[in-house]
Write a protein that holds these residues in place. Structure first.
Motif, PDB file in Angstrom:
ATOM      1  N   LEU A  24       0.829  -1.204   0.000  1.00 26.37           N
ATOM      2  CA  LEU A  24       0.000   0.000   0.000  1.00 26.37           C
ATOM      3  C   LEU A  24       0.869   1.262   0.000  1.00 26.37           C
ATOM      4  N   TYR A  25       2.011   1.194   0.654  1.00 27.86           N
ATOM      5  CA  TYR A  25       2.830   2.390   0.870  1.00 27.86           C
ATOM      6  C   TYR A  25       3.893   2.600  -0.208  1.00 27.86           C
ATOM      7  N   THR A  26       4.489   1.504  -0.666  1.00 25.49           N
ATOM      8  CA  THR A  26       5.616   1.671  -1.596  1.00 25.49           C
ATOM      9  C   THR A  26       5.441   0.896  -2.901  1.00 25.49           C
ATOM     10  N   GLY A  27       4.289   0.234  -3.059  1.00 27.77           N
ATOM     11  CA  GLY A  27       4.036  -0.502  -4.298  1.00 27.77           C
ATOM     12  C   GLY A  27       4.593  -1.912  -4.246  1.00 27.77           C
ATOM     13  N   ASN A  28       4.189  -2.716  -5.196  1.00 30.10           N
ATOM     14  CA  ASN A  28       4.582  -4.125  -5.313  1.00 30.10           C
ATOM     15  C   ASN A  28       4.423  -4.522  -6.774  1.00 30.10           C
ATOM     16  N   PRO A  29       4.843  -5.737  -7.133  1.00 25.92           N
ATOM     17  CA  PRO A  29       4.450  -6.240  -8.458  1.00 25.92           C
ATOM     18  C   PRO A  29       2.946  -6.513  -8.468  1.00 25.92           C
ATOM     19  N   ILE A  30       2.365  -6.526  -9.661  1.00 26.12           N
ATOM     20  CA  ILE A  30       0.948  -6.905  -9.779  1.00 26.12           C
ATOM     21  C   ILE A  30       0.820  -7.963 -10.871  1.00 26.12           C
ATOM     22  N   LEU A  31      -0.049  -8.941 -10.594  1.00 29.34           N
ATOM     23  CA  LEU A  31      -0.452  -9.897 -11.627  1.00 29.34           C
ATOM     24  C   LEU A  31      -1.927 -10.190 -11.426  1.00 29.34           C
ATOM     25  N   VAL A  32      -2.732  -9.994 -12.461  1.00 22.02           N
ATOM     26  CA  VAL A  32      -4.111 -10.481 -12.461  1.00 22.02           C
ATOM     27  C   VAL A  32      -4.289 -11.268 -13.752  1.00 22.02           C
ATOM     28  N   ALA A  33      -5.009 -12.388 -13.645  1.00 25.16           N
ATOM     29  CA  ALA A  33      -5.099 -13.249 -14.833  1.00 25.16           C
ATOM     30  C   ALA A  33      -6.383 -14.056 -14.825  1.00 25.16           C
ATOM     31  N   ALA A  34      -6.838 -14.393 -16.017  1.00 24.19           N
ATOM     32  CA  ALA A  34      -7.945 -15.337 -16.149  1.00 24.19           C
ATOM     33  C   ALA A  34      -7.476 -16.663 -15.549  1.00 24.19           C
ATOM     34  N   PRO A  35      -8.390 -17.373 -14.845  1.00 23.13           N
ATOM     35  CA  PRO A  35      -7.947 -18.565 -14.105  1.00 23.13           C
ATOM     36  C   PRO A  35      -7.234 -19.604 -14.981  1.00 23.13           C
ATOM     37  N   GLY A  36      -7.667 -19.760 -16.231  1.00 22.04           N
ATOM     38  CA  GLY A  36      -7.111 -20.811 -17.095  1.00 22.04           C
ATOM     39  C   GLY A  36      -5.661 -20.605 -17.501  1.00 22.04           C
ATOM     40  N   ILE A  37      -5.145 -19.393 -17.396  1.00 15.48           N
ATOM     41  CA  ILE A  37      -3.758 -19.148 -17.795  1.00 15.48           C
ATOM     42  C   ILE A  37      -2.917 -18.562 -16.648  1.00 15.48           C
ATOM     43  N   ALA A  38      -3.522 -18.437 -15.465  1.00 19.06           N
ATOM     44  CA  ALA A  38      -2.846 -17.718 -14.373  1.00 19.06           C
ATOM     45  C   ALA A  38      -1.532 -18.384 -13.961  1.00 19.06           C
TER      46      ALA A  38
END
Ligand code: LIP
Length: 277
Positions: free
Chosen positions: A247-261
Motif C-alpha cells: 500500500l505504501y511503496t508498491g509491489n508487483p501486480i499480476l491479475v489473470a484469467a484462471p485458465g492461464i494464471a
C-alpha cells in the motif's frame, strides 16, 4: 510519507454503502473535469514531464484536488493517498489516481481513467474506474461482484496460451533487462503481448474478459487497487499485492484469467496469492 496507521474498528454496512455511493458520484464528477481537459489535449494543450516517460498535465492535479476536497468534507476522519497530492495515511484510506494513463490522455488517446479505491485496515472494500471518453464506469464491492455500466462482468475463460492476450506494464522504475526478460518469456509461451499505457484500465479489462492477464513488475497502489478488486470479484486470480508494504511503496501486480494464471505467474516470476483469491 507519514506513519503507518494502527488498525481501526470496522465500518458498518451503512457506513460502507454511504461511501460507495459517494465514490460513484465522485467518479462521475471527476470524469467530467478530466473530459474537459481531454478536449483541451485534443486541441493541442501543453504537456509537462515529471521524469523520463512520466507525463503530467494540469488536469491530473485539478481532478485529484476535486476528489480530495470533496472527500475531506464528506468523511473528514478518512485518510487519502493520491498520485499527485500525496498521502495522509489512516486506517480508512481513499486511494486515488486522478488520471491513469496520463501518457494517453496527454496525446488525446481516449484510453485513460479516474480510479478510486477505498481500503479499510489494508483490505479493499470497494473501488471504481471511470473512462469518460468512452463513458465506461467499472465498479466493484467486496463480495458483491463487479460491473461495467451496471452490468456484471466476468474474467475470460481462456485456457490456450496461443489464444491469450496479455498486457505487460512498464515503467522506468524497473531495469529494462528484467522487463525484456519477462516480455521474452511471455512471447515464448505463445501469448500476444500488448501495452496500452493504463495499468488501471488494463486490470479492469482482465476483469471484463477483454484481456487475459495484466502484469507489471512494480506498480503503485493508486494505479491498481480499484482494478484489483474488480478482477477478484470477476473471478480472475491475482497476486497478494497488499502484502508487506504494498500500500505504501508498491509491489508487483499480476491479475489473470484462471485458465492461464499459473503459466503467466511462472513466466513473470510473480507468485499468485495463496490460497488463491
Ligand atoms: C502509469 C500507468 C502505466 C503503468 C505505470 C504508471 P499514470 O500511471 O498507467 O500503465 O505502467 O506504472 O503508473 O502515470 O498514467 O497515472
Amino acid at each position: 510519507m507519514n506513519e503507518r496507521p494502527a488498525l481501526s474498528p470496522e465500518l458498518n454496512r451503512d457506513e460502507i454503502e454511504a461511501r460507495a455511493q459517494f465514490c460513484r458520484g465522485l467518479l462521475a464528477s471527476a470524469g467530467s473535469i478530466a473530459m474537459e481537459g481531454f478536449r483541451q489535449m485534443e486541441a493541442g494543450a501543453p504537456i509537462e514531464i515529471k521524469g523520463p516517460q512520466d507525463f503530467i498535465t494540469e488536469y491530473d492535479a485539478r481532478v485529484e484536488t476535486h476528489i480530495r476536497e470533496h472527500l475531506a468534507e464528506a468523511f473528514p476522519g478518512d485518510g487519502f493517498l493520491g498520485e499527485e497530492t500525496g498521502a495522509q495515511f489512516a486506517p480508512r484510506l481513499w486511494v486515488v489516481d486522478p488520471i491513469d494513463g496520463t501518457a494517453n490522455f496527454a496525446r488525446a488517446i481516449p484510453h485513460f481513467a479516474v480510479s478510486i479505491a477505498f481500503v479499510e485496515n489494508n483490505r479493499i472494500l470497494f473501488g471504481g474506474l471511470h473512462n469518460p471518453a468512452l463513458d465506461e464506469t467499472y465498479f466493484a464491492q467486496v463480495g458483491k461482484g463487479a460491473c461495467r455500466n451496471g452490468r456484471p462482468i466476468r474474467a475470460a475463460a481462456t485456457k490456450q496460451l496461443d489464444r491469450a492476450s496479455v498486457e505487460l506494464g512498464w515503467s522506468s522504475r524497473i531495469d529494462n533487462t528484467v522487463y525484456l526478460d519477462r516480455l521474452a518469456r511471455l512471447l515464448d509461451l505463445g501469448t500476444n503481448v500488448r501495452r496500452a499505457s493504463s495499468g488501471a484500465l488494463a486490470i479492469a479489462y482482465v476483469a471484463d474478459g477483454r484481456s487475459d492477464a495484466y502484469a507489471e513488475l512494480h506498480i503503485n497502489a493508486w494505479d491498481c487497487l480499484a482494478g484489483l478488486l474488480l478482477a477478484r470479484e470477476a473471478g480472475a486470480i491475482a497476486n497478494d499485492y497488499l502484502a508487506g508494504e504494498g500500500l505504501y511503496t508498491g509491489n508487483p501486480i499480476l491479475v489473470a484469467a484462471p485458465g492461464i494464471a499459473d503459466a503467466v505467474s511462472r513466466a513473470t516470476s510473480i507468485p499468485l496469492a495463496s490460497p488463491l483469491r
